[in-house]
Design a protein around this motif. Structure first.
Motif, PDB file in Angstrom:
ATOM      1  N   ALA A   8      33.341  31.003  28.144  1.00  0.00           N
ATOM      2  CA  ALA A   8      33.737  30.898  29.555  1.00  0.00           C
ATOM      3  C   ALA A   8      33.307  29.553  30.129  1.00  0.00           C
ATOM      4  CB  ALA A   8      33.105  32.025  30.349  1.00  0.00           C
ATOM      5  N   LEU A   9      34.189  28.957  30.906  1.00  0.00           N
ATOM      6  CA  LEU A   9      33.830  27.782  31.700  1.00  0.00           C
ATOM      7  C   LEU A   9      33.387  28.271  33.089  1.00  0.00           C
ATOM      8  CD1 LEU A   9      33.789  24.710  32.245  1.00  0.00           C
ATOM      9  CD2 LEU A   9      36.239  24.857  32.768  1.00  0.00           C
ATOM     10  N   LEU A  10      34.202  29.159  33.660  1.00  0.00           N
ATOM     11  CA  LEU A  10      33.891  29.751  34.967  1.00  0.00           C
ATOM     12  C   LEU A  10      33.973  31.260  34.837  1.00  0.00           C
ATOM     13  CD1 LEU A  10      33.889  29.118  38.252  1.00  0.00           C
ATOM     14  CD2 LEU A  10      36.162  30.078  38.040  1.00  0.00           C
ATOM     15  N   SER A  11      32.976  31.966  35.359  1.00  0.00           N
ATOM     16  CA  SER A  11      33.202  33.401  35.471  1.00  0.00           C
ATOM     17  C   SER A  11      32.635  33.901  36.790  1.00  0.00           C
ATOM     18  CB  SER A  11      32.668  34.172  34.264  1.00  0.00           C
ATOM     19  OG  SER A  11      31.296  34.047  34.197  1.00  0.00           O
ATOM     20  N   ALA A  12      33.484  34.612  37.506  1.00  0.00           N
ATOM     21  CA  ALA A  12      33.107  35.179  38.796  1.00  0.00           C
ATOM     22  C   ALA A  12      32.952  36.678  38.625  1.00  0.00           C
ATOM     23  CB  ALA A  12      34.187  34.866  39.827  1.00  0.00           C
ATOM     24  N   GLU A  13      31.898  37.233  39.227  1.00  0.00           N
ATOM     25  CA  GLU A  13      31.640  38.681  39.179  1.00  0.00           C
ATOM     26  C   GLU A  13      31.498  39.180  40.602  1.00  0.00           C
ATOM     27  OE1 GLU A  13      31.172  41.067  36.862  1.00  0.00           O
ATOM     28  OE2 GLU A  13      31.602  39.698  35.185  1.00  0.00           O
ATOM     29  N   GLY A  14      32.388  40.050  40.999  1.00  0.00           N
ATOM     30  CA  GLY A  14      32.272  40.661  42.324  1.00  0.00           C
ATOM     31  C   GLY A  14      32.378  39.659  43.461  1.00  0.00           C
ATOM     32  N   LEU A  15      33.184  38.621  43.260  1.00  0.00           N
ATOM     33  CA  LEU A  15      33.368  37.616  44.328  1.00  0.00           C
ATOM     34  C   LEU A  15      34.122  38.268  45.494  1.00  0.00           C
ATOM     35  CD1 LEU A  15      32.901  34.525  44.874  1.00  0.00           C
ATOM     36  CD2 LEU A  15      35.284  34.204  44.175  1.00  0.00           C
ATOM     37  N   SER A  16      33.584  38.121  46.693  1.00  0.00           N
ATOM     38  CA  SER A  16      34.101  38.889  47.825  1.00  0.00           C
ATOM     39  C   SER A  16      33.968  38.052  49.092  1.00  0.00           C
ATOM     40  CB  SER A  16      33.255  40.170  47.906  1.00  0.00           C
ATOM     41  OG  SER A  16      33.329  40.763  49.156  1.00  0.00           O
ATOM     42  N   SER A  17      34.947  38.153  49.979  1.00  0.00           N
ATOM     43  CA  SER A  17      34.882  37.329  51.187  1.00  0.00           C
ATOM     44  C   SER A  17      35.563  38.012  52.371  1.00  0.00           C
ATOM     45  CB  SER A  17      35.540  35.971  50.889  1.00  0.00           C
ATOM     46  OG  SER A  17      35.350  35.084  51.948  1.00  0.00           O
ATOM     47  N   PHE A  18      34.968  37.836  53.533  1.00  0.00           N
ATOM     48  CA  PHE A  18      35.479  38.434  54.776  1.00  0.00           C
ATOM     49  C   PHE A  18      35.896  37.352  55.766  1.00  0.00           C
ATOM     50  CE2 PHE A  18      32.803  41.807  53.164  1.00  0.00           C
ATOM     51  CZ  PHE A  18      33.304  42.984  53.700  1.00  0.00           C
ATOM     52  N   TYR A  19      36.856  37.683  56.620  1.00  0.00           N
ATOM     53  CA  TYR A  19      37.066  36.936  57.865  1.00  0.00           C
ATOM     54  C   TYR A  19      36.695  37.920  58.965  1.00  0.00           C
ATOM     55  CZ  TYR A  19      39.805  33.703  55.043  1.00  0.00           C
ATOM     56  OH  TYR A  19      40.208  32.803  54.090  1.00  0.00           O
ATOM     57  N   GLY A  20      35.584  37.716  59.612  1.00  0.00           N
ATOM     58  CA  GLY A  20      35.123  38.721  60.570  1.00  0.00           C
ATOM     59  C   GLY A  20      34.964  40.046  59.845  1.00  0.00           C
ATOM     60  N   ARG A  21      35.702  41.064  60.301  1.00  0.00           N
ATOM     61  CA  ARG A  21      35.602  42.367  59.628  1.00  0.00           C
ATOM     62  C   ARG A  21      36.705  42.574  58.591  1.00  0.00           C
ATOM     63  NH1 ARG A  21      34.185  46.591  64.347  1.00  0.00           N
ATOM     64  NH2 ARG A  21      36.414  46.351  64.574  1.00  0.00           N
ATOM     65  N   MET A  22      37.587  41.577  58.481  1.00  0.00           N
ATOM     66  CA  MET A  22      38.714  41.724  57.556  1.00  0.00           C
ATOM     67  C   MET A  22      38.273  41.338  56.138  1.00  0.00           C
ATOM     68  SD  MET A  22      41.781  41.053  56.129  1.00  0.00           S
ATOM     69  CE  MET A  22      42.512  39.461  56.356  1.00  0.00           C
ATOM     70  N   HIS A  23      38.355  42.288  55.232  1.00  0.00           N
ATOM     71  CA  HIS A  23      37.902  42.044  53.856  1.00  0.00           C
ATOM     72  C   HIS A  23      39.047  41.419  53.059  1.00  0.00           C
ATOM     73  CE1 HIS A  23      35.047  43.804  50.579  1.00  0.00           C
ATOM     74  NE2 HIS A  23      35.125  42.500  50.552  1.00  0.00           N
ATOM     75  N   ALA A  24      39.183  40.107  53.162  1.00  0.00           N
ATOM     76  CA  ALA A  24      40.355  39.421  52.588  1.00  0.00           C
ATOM     77  C   ALA A  24      40.295  39.347  51.068  1.00  0.00           C
ATOM     78  CB  ALA A  24      40.473  38.019  53.177  1.00  0.00           C
ATOM     79  N   LEU A  25      39.079  39.264  50.526  1.00  0.00           N
ATOM     80  CA  LEU A  25      38.935  39.252  49.064  1.00  0.00           C
ATOM     81  C   LEU A  25      37.961  40.355  48.688  1.00  0.00           C
ATOM     82  CD1 LEU A  25      39.701  37.745  46.418  1.00  0.00           C
ATOM     83  CD2 LEU A  25      37.566  36.463  46.692  1.00  0.00           C
ATOM     84  N   LYS A  26      38.481  41.432  48.105  1.00  0.00           N
ATOM     85  CA  LYS A  26      37.649  42.569  47.677  1.00  0.00           C
ATOM     86  C   LYS A  26      36.895  42.121  46.419  1.00  0.00           C
ATOM     87  CE  LYS A  26      39.994  45.133  50.686  1.00  0.00           C
ATOM     88  NZ  LYS A  26      41.411  44.872  50.617  1.00  0.00           N
ATOM     89  N   PRO A  27      35.767  42.751  46.077  1.00  0.00           N
ATOM     90  CA  PRO A  27      34.990  42.255  44.931  1.00  0.00           C
ATOM     91  C   PRO A  27      35.869  42.049  43.687  1.00  0.00           C
ATOM     92  CG  PRO A  27      33.767  43.925  46.096  1.00  0.00           C
ATOM     93  CD  PRO A  27      35.137  43.911  46.717  1.00  0.00           C
TER      94      PRO A  27
END
Ligand code: ATP
Ligand code: MG
Length: 240
Positions: A8-27
């Motif tokens: 692996a060069l890059l590996s993301a685990e459970g990457l998650s992001s919100f805008y306010g309360r909006m969960h735009a990227l689920k884990p």
């Protein structure tokens, strides 16, 4: 070229992001292997830009990210870039009032020697001869395709280990988009790891070794690019 045994060069685990309360990227978990070109597909609003921005810490994010054997979960955008994670943003993010040359030189990180910068410039001009012909032109006066070439050229000036691109073919004539995607394919053949985000681009699938499909902030499919044809629903949507 990368295969399933490449590290692996890059590996993301459970990457998650919100805008306010909006969960735009689920884990979300995904990998780009050394030397691999991975295409991330998804419709409008799927969370593609959010995923790249979360990776680069341009947006707040949770989860862990390993890059080139190192835990980079707590690093800043600038530190990630110094390690070789470089992103070409949606909309290209050029300095419109600056020349082609100035935009390119700004892409090179401080502390590089003048000869190092010159050799990066030569590499960019070999890939995109049109930029060399327009060195002193103000970047806002370039055509859309030339601006995308400049945005990619500027990213390459940082000598990335992983190049991430947010819809590089957006708004371009098919022929110009094909020229740019083909160049990305050639860079990958030279060994560069690439994470390419696109909405719908059959060529981006052809060039990829692996594909993820993102929908409503989740990865809903992962498959080798050549298998997408046998998945009727995906092929219907993405190959036309
Ligand atoms: N700054 C923001 N504030 C609030 N919501 C946002 C913001 N940016 C994006 N969103 C929302 O998050 C979701 C994912 O957006 P994102 O821009 O990541 O999608 P995308 O897959 O890149 O779409 P596109 O193909 O249109 O670029 C969408 O519902 C969008 O409305
Ligand atoms: Mg987007």
């Amino acid at each position: 070229m990368a295969d399933a045994s490449s590290p692996a060069l890059l590996s993301a685990e459970g990457l998650s992001s919100f805008y306010g309360r909006m969960h735009a990227l689920k884990p979300t978990s995904f990998t780009v292997r050394q030397g691999e070109l991975v295409t991330m597909l998804g419709p409008n609003g799927a969370g593609k830009s959010t995923l790249l921005r979360a990776l680069m810490r341009l947006n707040k994010a949770d989860g862990s990210v390993m890059f080139d054997g190192q835990d980079v979960s707590r690093l800043s955008t600038h530190e990630l870039a110094e390690l070789g994670m470089i992103m070409v943003q949606e909309g290209r993010g050029l300095f419109g009032q600056m020349s082609v040359r100035e935009n390119l030189v700004l892409g090179a990180y401080t502390g590089r020697s003048a000869s190092g910068i010159d050799s990066s410039l030569d590499r960019v001009f070999t890939l995109f001869p049109r930029l060399k012909e327009r060195l002193n032109q103000i970047s806002s006066s370039l055509s859309g395709g030339e601006q995308q070439m400049l945005a990619i050229g500027r990213a390459l000036m940082a000598e990335p280990k992983l190049l991430m691109l947010d819809e590089p073919s957006l708004g371009l004539a098919p022929r110009v988009a094909a020229e740019i995607l083909t160049t990305l394919g050639n860079l990958n053949k030279q060994g560069l790891g690439i994470l390419l985000v696109e909405q719908k681009a059959p060529l981006a699938l052809k060039l990829a070794q692996r594909v993820y499909v993102l929908s409503l902030g989740r990865i809903v499919a992962e498959l080798p690019a050549k298998e997408i044809k046998s998945h009727h629903d995906l092929a219907q949507y993405y190959l036309h």
